[in-house]
Scaffold this motif. Structure first.
Motif, PDB file in Angstrom:
ATOM      1  N   ARG A 213     -69.055  -9.089  35.262  1.00 30.98           N
ATOM      2  CA  ARG A 213     -69.130  -8.459  36.581  1.00 30.98           C
ATOM      3  C   ARG A 213     -70.553  -7.972  36.868  1.00 30.98           C
ATOM      4  NH1 ARG A 213     -64.993  -5.837  35.937  1.00 30.98           N
ATOM      5  NH2 ARG A 213     -65.841  -3.886  35.121  1.00 30.98           N
ATOM      6  N   THR A 214     -71.198  -7.393  35.871  1.00 31.43           N
ATOM      7  CA  THR A 214     -72.561  -6.890  36.058  1.00 31.43           C
ATOM      8  C   THR A 214     -73.538  -8.034  36.312  1.00 31.43           C
ATOM      9  OG1 THR A 214     -72.145  -4.974  34.646  1.00 31.43           O
ATOM     10  CG2 THR A 214     -74.444  -5.627  34.948  1.00 31.43           C
ATOM     11  N   TRP A 215     -73.448  -9.099  35.504  1.00 30.56           N
ATOM     12  CA  TRP A 215     -74.395 -10.210  35.640  1.00 30.56           C
ATOM     13  C   TRP A 215     -74.101 -11.037  36.883  1.00 30.56           C
ATOM     14  CZ3 TRP A 215     -73.543 -11.079  29.761  1.00 30.56           C
ATOM     15  CH2 TRP A 215     -74.390 -10.216  29.051  1.00 30.56           C
ATOM     16  N   TRP A 216     -72.852 -11.110  37.287  1.00 27.55           N
ATOM     17  CA  TRP A 216     -72.530 -11.832  38.522  1.00 27.55           C
ATOM     18  C   TRP A 216     -73.180 -11.125  39.721  1.00 27.55           C
ATOM     19  CZ3 TRP A 216     -70.718 -16.495  39.564  1.00 27.55           C
ATOM     20  CH2 TRP A 216     -70.279 -16.781  40.867  1.00 27.55           C
ATOM     21  N   ALA A 217     -73.179  -9.822  39.709  1.00 28.54           N
ATOM     22  CA  ALA A 217     -73.777  -9.060  40.804  1.00 28.54           C
ATOM     23  C   ALA A 217     -75.291  -9.207  40.853  1.00 28.54           C
ATOM     24  CB  ALA A 217     -73.401  -7.587  40.682  1.00 28.54           C
ATOM     25  N   ALA A 218     -75.914  -9.639  39.743  1.00 33.88           N
ATOM     26  CA  ALA A 218     -77.371  -9.773  39.710  1.00 33.88           C
ATOM     27  C   ALA A 218     -77.865 -10.958  40.524  1.00 33.88           C
ATOM     28  CB  ALA A 218     -77.848  -9.910  38.266  1.00 33.88           C
ATOM     29  N   GLN A 219     -76.978 -11.887  40.875  1.00 30.27           N
ATOM     30  CA  GLN A 219     -77.321 -13.019  41.744  1.00 30.27           C
ATOM     31  C   GLN A 219     -78.294 -14.019  41.116  1.00 30.27           C
ATOM     32  OE1 GLN A 219     -76.181 -13.806  44.950  1.00 30.27           O
ATOM     33  NE2 GLN A 219     -74.644 -12.208  44.656  1.00 30.27           N
ATOM     34  N   ASP A 220     -78.443 -14.004  39.794  1.00 29.58           N
ATOM     35  CA  ASP A 220     -79.336 -14.958  39.146  1.00 29.58           C
ATOM     36  C   ASP A 220     -78.693 -16.341  39.132  1.00 29.58           C
ATOM     37  OD1 ASP A 220     -81.246 -13.020  38.641  1.00 29.58           O
ATOM     38  OD2 ASP A 220     -80.383 -12.484  36.699  1.00 29.58           O
ATOM     39  N   VAL A 221     -79.538 -17.377  39.148  1.00 34.45           N
ATOM     40  CA  VAL A 221     -79.050 -18.753  39.102  1.00 34.45           C
ATOM     41  C   VAL A 221     -79.800 -19.505  38.010  1.00 34.45           C
ATOM     42  CG1 VAL A 221     -78.261 -18.897  41.483  1.00 34.45           C
ATOM     43  CG2 VAL A 221     -80.658 -19.358  40.969  1.00 34.45           C
ATOM     44  N   TYR A 222     -79.110 -20.478  37.409  1.00 38.76           N
ATOM     45  CA  TYR A 222     -79.680 -21.187  36.264  1.00 38.76           C
ATOM     46  C   TYR A 222     -78.998 -22.544  36.138  1.00 38.76           C
ATOM     47  CZ  TYR A 222     -80.923 -22.184  31.384  1.00 38.76           C
ATOM     48  OH  TYR A 222     -81.381 -22.763  30.230  1.00 38.76           O
ATOM     49  N   VAL A 223     -79.765 -23.557  35.763  1.00 38.18           N
ATOM     50  CA  VAL A 223     -79.219 -24.894  35.537  1.00 38.18           C
ATOM     51  C   VAL A 223     -79.412 -25.251  34.068  1.00 38.18           C
ATOM     52  CG1 VAL A 223     -79.428 -27.346  36.062  1.00 38.18           C
ATOM     53  CG2 VAL A 223     -79.627 -25.663  37.902  1.00 38.18           C
ATOM     54  N   HIS A 224     -78.319 -25.614  33.394  1.00 39.11           N
ATOM     55  CA  HIS A 224     -78.393 -26.056  32.000  1.00 39.11           C
ATOM     56  C   HIS A 224     -78.847 -27.510  31.986  1.00 39.11           C
ATOM     57  CE1 HIS A 224     -76.309 -22.632  30.036  1.00 39.11           C
ATOM     58  NE2 HIS A 224     -75.692 -22.534  31.189  1.00 39.11           N
ATOM     59  N   GLN A 225     -80.079 -27.778  31.565  1.00 37.20           N
ATOM     60  CA  GLN A 225     -80.573 -29.149  31.465  1.00 37.20           C
ATOM     61  C   GLN A 225     -80.921 -29.525  30.031  1.00 37.20           C
ATOM     62  OE1 GLN A 225     -83.772 -28.836  34.392  1.00 37.20           O
ATOM     63  NE2 GLN A 225     -82.512 -29.940  35.885  1.00 37.20           N
ATOM     64  N   HIS A 226     -81.668 -28.667  29.362  1.00 37.38           N
ATOM     65  CA  HIS A 226     -82.007 -28.911  27.960  1.00 37.38           C
ATOM     66  C   HIS A 226     -82.524 -27.603  27.368  1.00 37.38           C
ATOM     67  CE1 HIS A 226     -86.291 -28.863  29.047  1.00 37.38           C
ATOM     68  NE2 HIS A 226     -85.949 -29.611  30.083  1.00 37.38           N
TER      69      HIS A 226
END
Length: 293
Positions: A213-226
């Motif tokens: 819940r805390t990290w979802w609210a941070a609005q960060d985005v990330y793509v797992h590529q390598h």
């Protein structure tokens, strides 16, 4: 998911991360807002304050790519964040619909053959909800704590990461792994805003996991590529494995994940030991198989 709320939260959070100094603007005295003011973002993007305010309040419908790119530059968004902004805008431009059931994508037989042929490499296929739909025996062995309750697929890796008590021991860098997983799930949510199962998963994790819940609210985005991921496997010990993520052509909701280690290293030796353990475990009678606690 409420697109307007997502847009508002994302733009507000990104604006708060950019200081006037970073943007090349003068800063005089104390500021009532963290980061840039709306007017400063508007000036940097070359739009009116009124227009930017409307966008930040969640109304991205009709915003051109050039305007979105200008806002991305003003907010110093990285490539992933800028792409996320465009996904939010595309979702805003589509008619509002209720969340609906999206059919679970199928793993084609040729893809399953490829998985089975990768004997020395853990390999699995997951969908946009982070459901593991197919895995070769070595991947099943690597993720044995996740499959401990049974080998019936699909198994959701998000639920394992946040709700399974063994996850933090399995991932020595659990906080980093978990936070990047949340950021990747946010990307998936922006691309599939009307997927009922995905919306339900996010709601479940928000209700049951404080870190999520805390990290979802941070609005960060990330793509797992390598990258490299650390594991502490209950049967073979510590493993530092390089991973590669491949989106399957023609199956846009599916990703092939592989793990490997350089031969002759402790992790390479550990992966060979894991392969032997997987073989012995598969060949042993059910009552004699190693138990993963």
């Amino acid at each position: 998911m409420d697109n307007r709320s997502e847009v508002r939260a994302f733009l507000t959070s990104r604006r708060a991360k950019v200081s006037p100094q970073q943007a090349g603007l003068p800063s005089h005295g104390r500021r009532r807002v963290e980061g840039l003011r709306r007017g400063e973002v508007a000036a940097l993007a070359g739009v009116s304050v009124e227009y930017y305010t409307r966008l930040e309040r969640g109304n991205l419908a009709g915003a051109s790519d050039s305007v979105l790119d200008a806002i991305a530059r003003a907010l110093r968004l990285d490539e992933v964040e800028a792409a996320h902004l465009h996904h939010l805008a595309r979702a805003a431009a589509t008619p509002a619909v209720r969340a609906r059931r999206v059919k679970t994508p199928e793993v084609r037989v040729p893809v399953r053959r490829v998985l089975e042929s990768m004997n020395g490499v853990p390999a699995l296929v997951r969908d946009h909800r982070f459901d593991i739909l197919a895995a070769n025996p070595l991947a099943m062995a690597l993720y044995s704590p996740m499959f401990a309750a049974g080998e019936v697929l699909p198994v959701n890796s998000m639920r394992f990461t946040f709700l399974n008590p063994h996850a933090q021991a399995f991932y020595p860098d659990w906080a980093q792994v978990a936070r990047s997983a949340v950021a990747a799930l946010r990307i998936a949510a922006a691309r599939n805003p009307h997927d009922e199962h995905l919306v339900s998963l996010i709601g479940e994790l928000s209700m049951r996991s404080d870190p999520f819940r805390t990290w979802w609210a941070a609005q960060d985005v990330y793509v797992h590529q390598h990258g490299t991921k650390r594991f502490h496997h209950p049967a073979v010990g510590d493993l530092d494995l390089d991973y590669e993520a491949f989106e399957l052509p023609g199956d846009t909701l599916l990703t092939l994940l592989t793990y490997s280690a350089e031969a002759g290293t402790s992790s390479g030796d550990g992966l060979q030991l894991l392969a032997a353990w997987a073989t012995s475990s598969a060949d042993a009678p059910a009552q004699a198989r190693p138990i993963i606690e």
